[in-house]
Design a protein around this motif. Structure first.
Motif, mmCIF file in Angstrom:
data_model
loop_
_atom_site.group_PDB
_atom_site.id
_atom_site.type_symbol
_atom_site.label_atom_id
_atom_site.label_comp_id
_atom_site.label_asym_id
_atom_site.label_seq_id
_atom_site.Cartn_x
_atom_site.Cartn_y
_atom_site.Cartn_z
ATOM 1 N N THR A 15 0.843 -1.205 0.048
ATOM 2 C CA THR A 15 0.047 0.054 -0.240
ATOM 3 C C THR A 15 0.704 1.375 -0.067
ATOM 4 O O THR A 15 0.344 2.296 -0.504
ATOM 5 C CB THR A 15 -1.001 -0.067 1.208
ATOM 6 N N GLY A 16 2.263 1.374 0.580
ATOM 7 C CA GLY A 16 2.769 2.177 0.407
ATOM 8 C C GLY A 16 2.538 3.254 1.831
ATOM 9 O O GLY A 16 3.119 4.378 1.890
ATOM 10 N N LYS A 24 -2.174 -0.438 12.735
ATOM 11 C CA LYS A 24 -3.439 0.030 13.093
ATOM 12 C C LYS A 24 -4.527 -0.887 12.518
ATOM 13 O O LYS A 24 -5.446 -1.466 12.942
ATOM 14 C CB LYS A 24 -3.584 1.334 13.312
ATOM 15 N N ALA A 25 -4.471 -0.853 11.231
ATOM 16 C CA ALA A 25 -5.423 -1.500 10.424
ATOM 17 C C ALA A 25 -5.364 -2.971 10.419
ATOM 18 O O ALA A 25 -6.351 -3.626 10.594
ATOM 19 C CB ALA A 25 -5.059 -0.844 8.839
ATOM 20 N N LEU A 26 -4.177 -3.567 10.379
ATOM 21 C CA LEU A 26 -4.174 -5.040 10.663
ATOM 22 C C LEU A 26 -4.625 -5.476 11.961
ATOM 23 O O LEU A 26 -5.553 -6.531 12.192
ATOM 24 C CB LEU A 26 -2.842 -5.552 10.558
ATOM 25 N N GLU A 27 -4.334 -4.692 13.060
ATOM 26 C CA GLU A 27 -5.012 -4.947 14.593
ATOM 27 C C GLU A 27 -6.503 -4.870 14.398
ATOM 28 O O GLU A 27 -7.282 -5.795 14.785
ATOM 29 C CB GLU A 27 -4.595 -4.216 15.319
ATOM 30 N N LYS A 35 -8.753 -7.296 4.411
ATOM 31 C CA LYS A 35 -9.648 -6.469 5.426
ATOM 32 C C LYS A 35 -8.840 -5.006 5.604
ATOM 33 O O LYS A 35 -9.330 -4.110 5.666
ATOM 34 C CB LYS A 35 -9.966 -7.185 6.502
ATOM 35 N N ALA A 36 -7.475 -5.369 6.092
ATOM 36 C CA ALA A 36 -6.778 -4.187 6.297
ATOM 37 C C ALA A 36 -6.626 -3.158 5.268
ATOM 38 O O ALA A 36 -6.738 -2.012 5.533
ATOM 39 C CB ALA A 36 -5.506 -4.638 6.854
ATOM 40 N N ILE A 37 -6.508 -3.712 3.957
ATOM 41 C CA ILE A 37 -6.277 -2.728 2.911
ATOM 42 C C ILE A 37 -7.807 -2.126 2.643
ATOM 43 O O ILE A 37 -7.724 -0.803 2.349
ATOM 44 C CB ILE A 37 -5.997 -3.714 1.633
ATOM 45 N N LYS A 42 -10.823 2.812 2.927
ATOM 46 C CA LYS A 42 -12.037 3.526 3.459
ATOM 47 C C LYS A 42 -11.454 4.939 4.216
ATOM 48 O O LYS A 42 -12.229 5.787 4.190
ATOM 49 C CB LYS A 42 -12.832 2.811 4.415
ATOM 50 N N ARG A 43 -10.293 4.796 4.840
ATOM 51 C CA ARG A 43 -9.936 5.806 5.523
ATOM 52 C C ARG A 43 -9.255 7.006 4.158
ATOM 53 O O ARG A 43 -8.779 8.174 4.753
ATOM 54 C CB ARG A 43 -8.796 5.653 6.336
ATOM 55 N N GLY A 44 -9.180 6.464 3.200
ATOM 56 C CA GLY A 44 -8.553 7.369 1.935
ATOM 57 C C GLY A 44 -6.985 7.330 1.997
ATOM 58 O O GLY A 44 -6.242 7.837 1.253
#
Length: 257
Positions: A15-16, A24-27, A35-37, A42-44
């Motif tokens: 993702t960069g 935080k996204a993975l957690e 799902k993390a991606i 969604k957060r932009g």
């Protein structure tokens, strides 16, 4: 759930996005990378990272000034169309206000919060460019009508009007230096090489080259220094002649596009 460093780095590679945001996204996704991606998108943030490598040749200059203090920010984007969008401009205004009130850390915090959302909404790569804060007893500010050039001049002596006039001059003529003695040695040497070739082609005796080049050097220094340029509002005077005994303490010129 706890996530491994390798999982975080793998998501970052895809993702960069920053390590902290990936973690935080993975957690939040219980370790599920897809799902993390989705969370990042969604957060932009993920969308912003995909655009991060694209050229940003446009943008605007934002200046916040009050009394003896001014803050300058450039916000970059890919097209003039986006630069003219109110969403883009609102981000720039928020960043420069934060810089003025709280310094670089505050400005970067606002940029981190607002730029990804603007990228998501406007569909272009947007990034924070230059940032500077200037404080002095006398400050003059000028932003060109297209908001692509901004100048701040701080004076010792003189007046705010005089400082603003000099800032306007700087926007118009774009001097490379404030004083002739500040001329870059490398730039000067390149000019000397050109002058030597010119004198050689003109058939001037080599014995007088040094004398001729001294005159050319003086002219080059004066033409490229703010204080020795003919003042744009009254070319019969130099900028220093217009200022009289006032001295330029700080000169900042930023431009985009």
């Amino acid at each position: 759930m706890p996530v491994s460093a390798s999982d975080v780095m793998q998501l970052r590679a895809r993702t960069g996005v920053s390590i902290n945001e990936c973690k935080k996204a993975l957690e939040e996704a219980d370790g599920n990378e897809e799902k993390a991606i989705e969370i990042l998108r969604k957060r932009g943030i993920a969308t912003a990272s995909k655009k991060a490598g694209r050229d940003q040749s446009e943008g605007l200059v934002f200046i916040e000034q009050s009394g003896t203090k001014a803050a300058v920010v450039t916000l970059k984007c890919e097209t003039d169309f986006v630069a003219r969008d109110s969403n883009f401009q609102n981000v720039g205004k928020a960043i420069v206000k934060a810089l003025f009130a709280g310094g670089e850390a505050a400005a970067k915090k606002v940029a981190d919060e607002q730029v990804p959302a603007a990228v998501q909404k406007l569909g272009e790569n947007i990034s924070l460019g230059e940032m500077q804060v200037i404080e002095a007893p006398i400050i003059g500010v000028y932003v060109h009508s297209n908001s692509k050039i901004g100048v701040v001049v701080a004076l010792e002596g003189g007046s705010v009007d005089a400082a603003r006039d000099v800032a306007m001059h700087g926007a118009a003529l774009n001097p490379a230096y404030v004083r002739p003695e500040e001329t870059d040695a490398g730039a000067l040497e390149k000019e000397r090489e050109i002058w030597r070739e010119q004198l050689k082609k003109e058939g001037k005796p080599e014995a007088i080259w040094d004398k001729i080049m001294l005159g050319k050097e003086k002219k080059f220094r004066e033409e490229n220094a703010l204080l020795t340029q003919p003042f744009v509002k009254d070319p019969s005077k130099t900028v220093q002649g217009y200022l009289g005994s006032a001295k330029v303490k700080t000169y900042v010129r930023v431009a985009v596009g």
